[in-house]
Scaffold this motif. Structure first.
Motif, PDB file in Angstrom:
ATOM      1  N   CYS A  62      -1.901  -0.844  22.312  1.00 39.05           N
ATOM      2  CA  CYS A  62      -1.230  -1.516  24.002  1.00 39.05           C
ATOM      3  C   CYS A  62      -1.686  -2.861  24.403  1.00 39.05           C
ATOM      4  N   THR A  63      -1.668  -3.358  22.930  1.00 37.34           N
ATOM      5  CA  THR A  63      -2.394  -4.929  22.472  1.00 37.34           C
ATOM      6  C   THR A  63      -1.238  -5.943  21.333  1.00 37.34           C
ATOM      7  N   GLY A  64      -0.249  -4.931  21.191  1.00 29.88           N
ATOM      8  CA  GLY A  64       0.694  -5.763  20.398  1.00 29.88           C
ATOM      9  C   GLY A  64       0.421  -4.525  18.891  1.00 29.88           C
ATOM     10  N   ARG A  65       0.344  -4.129  18.745  1.00 27.51           N
ATOM     11  CA  ARG A  65       0.307  -3.681  17.396  1.00 27.51           C
ATOM     12  C   ARG A  65       0.141  -3.722  16.176  1.00 27.51           C
ATOM     13  N   ASN A  66      -0.683  -5.553  16.237  1.00 25.36           N
ATOM     14  CA  ASN A  66      -0.408  -6.423  15.362  1.00 25.36           C
ATOM     15  C   ASN A  66      -0.910  -5.298  13.781  1.00 25.36           C
ATOM     16  N   ILE A  67      -0.260  -5.724  13.280  1.00 27.70           N
ATOM     17  CA  ILE A  67      -0.725  -5.411  11.793  1.00 27.70           C
ATOM     18  C   ILE A  67      -0.756  -7.222  10.758  1.00 27.70           C
ATOM     19  N   ILE A  68      -2.009  -7.066  10.356  1.00 29.40           N
ATOM     20  CA  ILE A  68      -1.997  -8.145   9.145  1.00 29.40           C
ATOM     21  C   ILE A  68      -1.855  -7.506   7.353  1.00 29.40           C
ATOM     22  N   PHE A  69      -1.072  -8.455   6.719  1.00 29.76           N
ATOM     23  CA  PHE A  69      -0.838  -7.937   5.318  1.00 29.76           C
ATOM     24  C   PHE A  69      -1.253  -8.780   4.707  1.00 29.76           C
ATOM     25  N   PRO A  70      -2.561  -8.684   3.450  1.00 36.27           N
ATOM     26  CA  PRO A  70      -2.618  -9.496   3.180  1.00 36.27           C
ATOM     27  C   PRO A  70      -1.208  -9.442   1.707  1.00 36.27           C
ATOM     28  N   GLU A  71      -1.002 -10.810   0.941  1.00 38.92           N
ATOM     29  CA  GLU A  71       0.235 -11.248   0.789  1.00 38.92           C
ATOM     30  C   GLU A  71      -0.010 -10.088  -0.901  1.00 38.92           C
ATOM     31  N   SER A  72      -1.387 -10.355  -1.311  1.00 31.56           N
ATOM     32  CA  SER A  72      -0.912  -9.887  -2.702  1.00 31.56           C
ATOM     33  C   SER A  72      -2.786  -9.354  -3.194  1.00 31.56           C
ATOM     34  N   ASN A  73      -2.515  -7.712  -4.325  1.00 27.70           N
ATOM     35  CA  ASN A  73      -3.159  -7.895  -4.331  1.00 27.70           C
ATOM     36  C   ASN A  73      -4.142  -8.641  -5.286  1.00 27.70           C
ATOM     37  N   GLU A  74      -4.165  -9.457  -5.724  1.00 31.20           N
ATOM     38  CA  GLU A  74      -4.829 -10.821  -6.008  1.00 31.20           C
ATOM     39  C   GLU A  74      -5.377 -11.305  -5.517  1.00 31.20           C
ATOM     40  N   LEU A  75      -4.937 -11.264  -4.143  1.00 28.35           N
ATOM     41  CA  LEU A  75      -5.291 -12.373  -2.949  1.00 28.35           C
ATOM     42  C   LEU A  75      -6.757 -11.278  -2.197  1.00 28.35           C
ATOM     43  N   ILE A  76      -6.710  -9.813  -2.784  1.00 28.51           N
ATOM     44  CA  ILE A  76      -7.351  -9.330  -2.298  1.00 28.51           C
ATOM     45  C   ILE A  76      -8.484  -8.996  -3.337  1.00 28.51           C
ATOM     46  N   GLU A 217       8.393  -9.891   2.950  1.00 25.96           N
ATOM     47  CA  GLU A 217       9.742  -9.843   2.350  1.00 25.96           C
ATOM     48  C   GLU A 217      10.341  -8.696   1.151  1.00 25.96           C
ATOM     49  N   TRP A 218       9.157  -8.887   0.048  1.00 24.89           N
ATOM     50  CA  TRP A 218       9.468  -8.906  -0.910  1.00 24.89           C
ATOM     51  C   TRP A 218       8.800  -7.484  -1.154  1.00 24.89           C
ATOM     52  N   ASP A 219       8.411  -6.635   0.080  1.00 28.71           N
ATOM     53  CA  ASP A 219       7.473  -5.035  -0.415  1.00 28.71           C
ATOM     54  C   ASP A 219       7.857  -4.541   0.598  1.00 28.71           C
ATOM     55  N   ARG A 220       8.233  -3.130   0.930  1.00 31.94           N
ATOM     56  CA  ARG A 220       8.252  -2.245   1.205  1.00 31.94           C
ATOM     57  C   ARG A 220       6.941  -1.666   2.416  1.00 31.94           C
ATOM     58  N   VAL A 221       7.366  -1.448   3.568  1.00 28.41           N
ATOM     59  CA  VAL A 221       6.437  -0.838   4.302  1.00 28.41           C
ATOM     60  C   VAL A 221       6.369   0.370   5.087  1.00 28.41           C
ATOM     61  N   ARG A 222       5.242   1.185   4.470  1.00 23.92           N
ATOM     62  CA  ARG A 222       5.782   2.740   5.475  1.00 23.92           C
ATOM     63  C   ARG A 222       4.388   2.713   6.364  1.00 23.92           C
ATOM     64  N   PHE A 223       5.152   2.427   7.966  1.00 25.21           N
ATOM     65  CA  PHE A 223       4.929   2.676   9.014  1.00 25.21           C
ATOM     66  C   PHE A 223       5.172   4.271   9.344  1.00 25.21           C
ATOM     67  N   PRO A 224       4.155   4.422  10.626  1.00 24.31           N
ATOM     68  CA  PRO A 224       3.962   6.119  11.132  1.00 24.31           C
ATOM     69  C   PRO A 224       5.307   6.081  10.948  1.00 24.31           C
ATOM     70  N   LYS A 225       5.010   7.905  10.814  1.00 23.23           N
ATOM     71  CA  LYS A 225       6.598   8.787  11.276  1.00 23.23           C
ATOM     72  C   LYS A 225       6.262   8.638  12.479  1.00 23.23           C
ATOM     73  N   ASP A 231       8.251  -1.835  16.493  1.00 23.75           N
ATOM     74  CA  ASP A 231       7.365  -1.329  17.637  1.00 23.75           C
ATOM     75  C   ASP A 231       5.583  -2.489  17.436  1.00 23.75           C
ATOM     76  N   TYR A 232       6.090  -3.308  16.306  1.00 26.83           N
ATOM     77  CA  TYR A 232       5.091  -3.741  15.563  1.00 26.83           C
ATOM     78  C   TYR A 232       4.929  -5.225  15.434  1.00 26.83           C
ATOM     79  N   SER A 233       3.758  -5.420  15.292  1.00 28.78           N
ATOM     80  CA  SER A 233       3.969  -7.516  15.276  1.00 28.78           C
ATOM     81  C   SER A 233       3.503  -7.906  13.694  1.00 28.78           C
ATOM     82  N   GLY A 234       4.132  -8.431  13.078  1.00 27.10           N
ATOM     83  CA  GLY A 234       3.111  -8.479  11.725  1.00 27.10           C
ATOM     84  C   GLY A 234       3.379  -9.622  11.413  1.00 27.10           C
ATOM     85  N   HIS A 235       2.388  -9.847  10.340  1.00 27.00           N
ATOM     86  CA  HIS A 235       1.248 -10.577  10.039  1.00 27.00           C
ATOM     87  C   HIS A 235       0.658 -10.575   8.863  1.00 27.00           C
TER      88      HIS A 235
END
Length: 289
Positions: A62-76, A217-225, A231-235
């Motif tokens: 209920c607060t925007g469904r914000n999802i944060i994506f780390p850019e790469s495994n190298e960053l992680i 933009e470089w990879d797919r995202v598997r959202f919930p079924k 439905d989401y806000s991506g970052h």
């Protein structure tokens, strides 16, 4: 492919039993009514943890469904191997009170639902959890290999110990005396990685910025079924470590220093809680000096 956290509503909203129970109580199928039903079941079982999980998932929805994506495994990897200069008076700031951290499918860290316990709601929640009024700052949820939700709540004095440890076994050797059964070690390791990454990523964001609106933009995202991208806000948090000229040296590991001096909280930063700003320092540069 990036994986995201799936709430119980995501998983059960089309379940025939759930739909029947809602209809029997003359309730429409939506997040609010699903929360109401979940809290009633949790109350009957005196399951306070289940009630908190239901509430935190609802807040995310209920607060925007914000999802944060780390850019790469190298960053992680860089973030998890970072060193932190932490002393009294530190704080960690969060871009949202509730958000999901999506993870690459091959990551050893599960997708996370992070809930920041702000000052307004802290007293009410943490007293029930048995903490001091100003102790709890963070709740992290993730699903284990059995798809059960695992919840961890951090107290403020836990954070330096976690950030000071290279991994769970280092943390266990330095800070715990408990005898943990071998069968539970893997679960403890997953939990440690989850909370360390959530805290470290927020410090990285505070020190380096680099969060861009949108989805990878470089990879797919598997959202919930039965959910859609709309439905989401991506970052996306961009990898500024490997691209920084001052870090253009082999084997350089980031060193995050906490900014505590009052001069760092004036002007445009006057509304930021003291102790919550961080800066990235190159260990190599510091050595050369």
């Amino acid at each position: 492919m990036f994986l995201t956290y799936e709430t119980n509503y995501d998983l059960l909203k089309l379940n025939k039993k759930v739909k029947f129970l809602l209809k029997a109580n003359k309730l429409e199928l939506n997040e609010r009514n699903f929360l109401k039903m979940s809290l009633e079941f949790a109350s009957k079982k005196s399951d306070y943890a289940a009630a908190l999980i239901a509430n935190e998932e609802y807040v995310f929805q209920c607060t925007g469904r914000n999802i944060i994506f780390p850019e790469s495994n190298e960053l992680i990897k860089s973030i998890m191997e970072s060193r932190f200069d932490i002393s009294e008076g530190f704080n960690i700031s969060f871009p949202f009170n509730s958000f999901v951290i999506a993870m690459p499918r091959d990551s050893y860290i599960k997708p996370l639902l992070v809930s920041f316990i702000d000052k307004e709601t802290r007293a009410e929640q943490v007293n029930k959890l048995g903490f001091n009024e100003d102790a709890a700052i963070l709740s992290v949820l993730y699903r284990d290999d059995k798809n059960d939700v695992i919840k961890s709540v951090l107290k403020k004095n836990d954070v330096p110990k976690i950030l000071d440890s290279k991994n769970f076994y280092d943390f266990q050797e330095k800070y715990t005396t408990a005898n943990i059964q071998d069968s539970k070690l893997k679960s403890c390791e997953h939990m440690f990685n989850a909370v360390k990454f959530a805290c470290s990523l927020m410090i990285y964001h505070s020190a380096c910025g680099g969060m861009m609106e949108g989805f990878p933009e470089w990879d797919r995202v598997r959202f919930p079924k039965h959910s859609k991208k709309i439905d989401y806000s991506g970052h996306v948090i961009v990898d500024t470590i490997s691209n920084d000229d001052c870090l253009d040296v082999v084997n350089v590991k980031p060193h995050f220093r906490n900014l505590k001096d009052p001069r760092f909280y004036t002007g445009i930063y006057s509304d930021i809680e003291p102790g919550s700003r961080w800066t990235l320092v190159s260990e190599h540069t510091k050595t050369r000096r």
